[in-house]
Scaffold this active site. Structure first.
Site, PDB file in Angstrom:
ATOM      1  N   PRO A   1       2.515  -3.877  -1.768  1.00 54.07           N
ATOM      2  CA  PRO A   1       2.183  -2.728  -0.923  1.00 54.07           C
ATOM      3  C   PRO A   1       1.628  -1.572  -1.744  1.00 54.07           C
ATOM      4  CG  PRO A   1       4.569  -2.911  -1.208  1.00 54.07           C
ATOM      5  CD  PRO A   1       3.966  -4.127  -1.848  1.00 54.07           C
ATOM      6  N   ASP A   2       0.766  -0.750  -1.129  1.00 49.75           N
ATOM      7  CA  ASP A   2       0.373   0.481  -1.819  1.00 49.75           C
ATOM      8  C   ASP A   2       1.459   1.522  -1.554  1.00 49.75           C
ATOM      9  OD1 ASP A   2      -0.135   1.452   0.706  1.00 49.75           O
ATOM     10  OD2 ASP A   2      -2.298   1.639   0.461  1.00 49.75           O
ATOM     11  N   PHE A   3       1.197   2.763  -1.856  1.00 44.55           N
ATOM     12  CA  PHE A   3       2.225   3.789  -1.720  1.00 44.55           C
ATOM     13  C   PHE A   3       2.122   4.550  -0.407  1.00 44.55           C
ATOM     14  CE2 PHE A   3       1.842   2.858  -6.152  1.00 44.55           C
ATOM     15  CZ  PHE A   3       3.162   2.809  -6.571  1.00 44.55           C
ATOM     16  N   ARG A   4       0.886   4.937  -0.044  1.00 45.24           N
ATOM     17  CA  ARG A   4       0.747   5.940   1.007  1.00 45.24           C
ATOM     18  C   ARG A   4       0.120   5.451   2.301  1.00 45.24           C
ATOM     19  NH1 ARG A   4       0.253   7.989  -3.890  1.00 45.24           N
ATOM     20  NH2 ARG A   4       1.735   9.612  -4.446  1.00 45.24           N
TER      21      ARG A   4
ATOM     22  N   GLN B   1      -3.950   2.969 -12.293  1.00 49.70           N
ATOM     23  CA  GLN B   1      -2.640   3.589 -12.041  1.00 49.70           C
ATOM     24  C   GLN B   1      -1.591   2.514 -11.808  1.00 49.70           C
ATOM     25  OE1 GLN B   1      -3.330   7.255  -9.192  1.00 49.70           O
ATOM     26  NE2 GLN B   1      -4.891   5.724  -8.849  1.00 49.70           N
ATOM     27  N   ASN B   2      -2.033   1.260 -11.741  1.00 51.65           N
ATOM     28  CA  ASN B   2      -1.119   0.207 -11.302  1.00 51.65           C
ATOM     29  C   ASN B   2      -0.236  -0.302 -12.439  1.00 51.65           C
ATOM     30  OD1 ASN B   2      -2.424   0.589  -8.936  1.00 51.65           O
ATOM     31  ND2 ASN B   2      -3.676  -1.259  -9.056  1.00 51.65           N
TER      32      ASN B   2
ATOM     33  N   ASP C   1       1.271  -3.315 -12.075  1.00 53.92           N
ATOM     34  CA  ASP C   1       1.482  -4.736 -11.776  1.00 53.92           C
ATOM     35  C   ASP C   1       0.846  -5.659 -12.818  1.00 53.92           C
ATOM     36  OD1 ASP C   1      -1.303  -4.703 -11.092  1.00 53.92           O
ATOM     37  OD2 ASP C   1      -0.820  -4.236  -9.009  1.00 53.92           O
TER      38      ASP C   1
ATOM     39  N   HIS D   1      -0.325   4.815 -15.774  1.00 57.75           N
ATOM     40  CA  HIS D   1       1.038   5.063 -15.321  1.00 57.75           C
ATOM     41  C   HIS D   1       2.024   4.102 -15.969  1.00 57.75           C
ATOM     42  CE1 HIS D   1      -0.431   7.467 -11.555  1.00 57.75           C
ATOM     43  NE2 HIS D   1      -0.587   8.099 -12.696  1.00 57.75           N
TER      44      HIS D   1
ATOM     45  N   CYS E   1      15.695   3.572 -23.582  1.00 55.03           N
ATOM     46  CA  CYS E   1      16.791   4.340 -22.979  1.00 55.03           C
ATOM     47  C   CYS E   1      16.297   5.737 -22.623  1.00 55.03           C
ATOM     48  CB  CYS E   1      17.937   4.412 -23.979  1.00 55.03           C
ATOM     49  SG  CYS E   1      19.250   5.522 -23.434  1.00 55.03           S
TER      50      CYS E   1
ATOM     51  N   CYS F   1      21.906   1.039 -22.111  1.00 53.06           N
ATOM     52  CA  CYS F   1      21.610   1.091 -23.534  1.00 53.06           C
ATOM     53  C   CYS F   1      22.804   0.620 -24.365  1.00 53.06           C
ATOM     54  CB  CYS F   1      21.265   2.525 -23.907  1.00 53.06           C
ATOM     55  SG  CYS F   1      20.930   2.756 -25.643  1.00 53.06           S
TER      56      CYS F   1
ATOM     57  N   GLY G   1      -9.740   1.692  -4.481  1.00 58.17           N
ATOM     58  CA  GLY G   1      -8.394   1.560  -3.923  1.00 58.17           C
ATOM     59  C   GLY G   1      -7.371   2.593  -4.363  1.00 58.17           C
ATOM     60  N   THR G   2      -7.756   3.849  -4.308  1.00 63.09           N
ATOM     61  CA  THR G   2      -6.772   4.898  -4.626  1.00 63.09           C
ATOM     62  C   THR G   2      -6.957   6.076  -3.674  1.00 63.09           C
ATOM     63  OG1 THR G   2      -6.048   6.534  -6.263  1.00 63.09           O
ATOM     64  CG2 THR G   2      -8.317   5.749  -6.481  1.00 63.09           C
TER      65      THR G   2
HETATM   66  P1  OAD Z   1      -1.969   5.168  -2.611  1.00 64.26           P
HETATM   67  O1  OAD Z   1      -1.040   4.340  -1.802  1.00 64.26           O
HETATM   68  O2  OAD Z   1      -1.736   6.633  -2.671  1.00 64.26           O
HETATM   69  O3  OAD Z   1      -3.461   4.955  -2.120  1.00 64.26           O
HETATM   70  C1  OAD Z   1      -3.994   3.668  -1.926  1.00 64.26           C
HETATM   71  C2  OAD Z   1      -5.380   3.788  -1.308  1.00 64.26           C
HETATM   72  O4  OAD Z   1      -5.938   2.497  -1.248  1.00 64.26           O
HETATM   73  C3  OAD Z   1      -5.382   4.368   0.096  1.00 64.26           C
HETATM   74  O5  OAD Z   1      -6.468   5.288   0.243  1.00 64.26           O
HETATM   75  C4  OAD Z   1      -5.584   3.121   0.989  1.00 64.26           C
HETATM   76  O6  OAD Z   1      -6.304   3.397   2.169  1.00 64.26           O
HETATM   77  C5  OAD Z   1      -6.400   2.250   0.087  1.00 64.26           C
HETATM   78  N1  OAD Z   1      -6.251   0.809   0.302  1.00 64.26           N
HETATM   79  C6  OAD Z   1      -5.109   0.100   0.499  1.00 64.26           C
HETATM   80  N2  OAD Z   1      -5.374  -1.212   0.571  1.00 64.26           N
HETATM   81  C7  OAD Z   1      -6.721  -1.331   0.417  1.00 64.26           C
HETATM   82  C8  OAD Z   1      -7.614  -2.439   0.386  1.00 64.26           C
HETATM   83  N3  OAD Z   1      -7.200  -3.707   0.505  1.00 64.26           N
HETATM   84  N4  OAD Z   1      -8.921  -2.181   0.199  1.00 64.26           N
HETATM   85  C9  OAD Z   1      -9.382  -0.899   0.076  1.00 64.26           C
HETATM   86  N5  OAD Z   1      -8.584   0.178   0.080  1.00 64.26           N
HETATM   87  C10 OAD Z   1      -7.275  -0.035   0.251  1.00 64.26           C
HETATM   88  O7  OAD Z   1      -1.968   4.516  -4.083  1.00 64.26           O
HETATM   89  P2  OAD Z   1      -2.466   5.181  -5.438  1.00 64.26           P
HETATM   90  O8  OAD Z   1      -3.628   6.055  -5.217  1.00 64.26           O
HETATM   91  O9  OAD Z   1      -2.579   4.076  -6.430  1.00 64.26           O
HETATM   92  O10 OAD Z   1       2.495   6.727  -9.218  1.00 64.26           O
HETATM   93  O11 OAD Z   1      -1.195   6.060  -5.817  1.00 64.26           O
HETATM   94  C11 OAD Z   1      -1.189   6.809  -6.992  1.00 64.26           C
HETATM   95  C12 OAD Z   1       0.170   6.897  -7.592  1.00 64.26           C
HETATM   96  O12 OAD Z   1       1.119   7.358  -6.618  1.00 64.26           O
HETATM   97  C13 OAD Z   1       0.776   5.585  -8.034  1.00 64.26           C
HETATM   98  O13 OAD Z   1       0.308   5.164  -9.305  1.00 64.26           O
HETATM   99  C14 OAD Z   1       2.240   5.893  -8.085  1.00 64.26           C
HETATM  100  C15 OAD Z   1       2.371   6.676  -6.804  1.00 64.26           C
HETATM  101  O14 OAD Z   1       3.380   7.605  -6.772  1.00 64.26           O
HETATM  102  C16 OAD Z   1       3.613   6.590  -9.918  1.00 64.26           C
HETATM  103  O15 OAD Z   1       4.449   5.779  -9.634  1.00 64.26           O
HETATM  104  C17 OAD Z   1       3.732   7.510 -11.077  1.00 64.26           C
END
Ligand code: OAD
Length: 256
Positions: A13-16, A86-87, A89, A106, A114, A138, A178-179
């Site tokens: 899953p993504d985050f947002r 940022q990933n 994985d 990240h 620790c 630790c 994809g961010t």
């Molecule tokens: P987000 O979840 O904030 O954003 C993901 C983006 O990718 C969104 O705009 C989605 O619409 C888009 N998306 C999802 N699936 C897609 C697909 N199959 N094709 C095209 N677009 C798609 O994730 P990040 O921007 O990576 O940080 O989040 C940034 C950081 O926030 C992460 O590295 C993490 C989090 O808190 C830490 O853990 C420090």
């Protein structure tokens, strides 16, 4: 530069993203706010939440997507200056992107230390603890041993700061994949290429657009500099590969 959206088609899953994103699905951890799972304060008070999530997301459980192989294709064609991700994985590595061309901004699960005395611990041992639902502690001081993933408030790896200036001096095309471009300093990379350098956004949503708070953001309407493909990353890179005449080379990289 890339974010969680390049790995959703791998099943991570993504985050947002509303509904499916990690931050909408953390109810079981009863967090004060979703990002707390990636903060040191919360890790100290309820370490089980982060380690349960780490177990789910641990590298090795997922395969790279076509988008990851497209980044490898850019490398094979000799046009990848650097891939900033940022990933955590490690799917870029799994697709064959070389260490020297990769910046895991990240962090990753590649090291663990620790959080109190900074003593380094063997990652295989950390994984074995996470696998059996134990919080890795630790051996020197009893503190929590955290994989080298960057938490909110922590510095990015030194390599990020070392490479950014020289890379963006040379960058002649920026592809953003994809961010949501919401987390800084990473999101700021999108504004770093020289003003004439073209930028291509491949993402489900339009993000990072110019406004009063982001004067160097994308302007898809009034300039020819910025372009966007709104759809899945995998479809977007396929369009790009075909347009470049690389369809068969791309196909050859993809697993059967
Ligand atoms: P987000 O979840 O904030 O954003 C993901 C983006 O990718 C969104 O705009 C989605 O619409 C888009 N998306 C999802 N699936 C897609 C697909 N199959 N094709 C095209 N677009 C798609 O994730 P990040 O921007 O990576 O940080 O989040 C940034 C950081 O926030 C992460 O590295 C993490 C989090 O808190 C830490 O853990 C420090």
């Amino acid at each position: 530069m890339a974010g969680a959206g390049i790995s959703t088609s791998a099943g991570i899953p993504d985050f947002r993203s509303p509904g499916t994103g990690l931050y909408d699905n953390l109810q079981k951890y009863d967090l004060p706010y979703p990002e707390a799972i990636f903060t040191l304060d919360y890790l100290r008070s309820k370490p089980e939440a982060f380690f349960t999530l780490a177990k789910e997301l641990y590298p090795g459980n997922f395969d790279p997507t076509p988008c990851h192989y497209f980044i490898k294709l850019l490398q094979d064609k000799g046009v990848l200056l650097r891939h900033y991700t940022q990933n955590i994985d490690t799917l870029e590595r799994a697709a064959g992107v070389r260490d020297d061309l990769l910046v895991e901004a990240h962090g990753s699960f590649a090291q663990a230390a620790c959080i109190d005395c900074s003593h380094r611990h063997d990652t295989e041992w950390v994984k074995s603890q996470i696998d059996k639902d134990a919080v890795p502690r630790c051996e020197s001081c009893g503190g929590i041993v955290k994989p080298s993933i960057v938490f909110f408030g922590e510095d990015l790896p030194r390599r990020f700061g070392q490479l950014v200036s020289e890379d963006f001096e040379k960058c002649d095309l920026l592809i953003v994949l994809g961010t949501s471009l919401t987390v800084h300093p990473f999101a700021g990379l999108a504004t770093m290429p020289k003003p004439e350098v073209p930028r291509l956004l491949i993402n489900r949503d339009s993000v990072g657009e110019r406004d009063i708070l982001n004067p160097d953001g994308f302007d898809f309407i009034r300039t020819n500099r910025d372009a966007r493909y709104l759809g899945s990353c995998d479809d977007g890179v396929w369009h790009l590969a075909r347009g470049l005449g690389w369809a068969s080379d791309f196909e050859a990289l993809l697993p059967e």
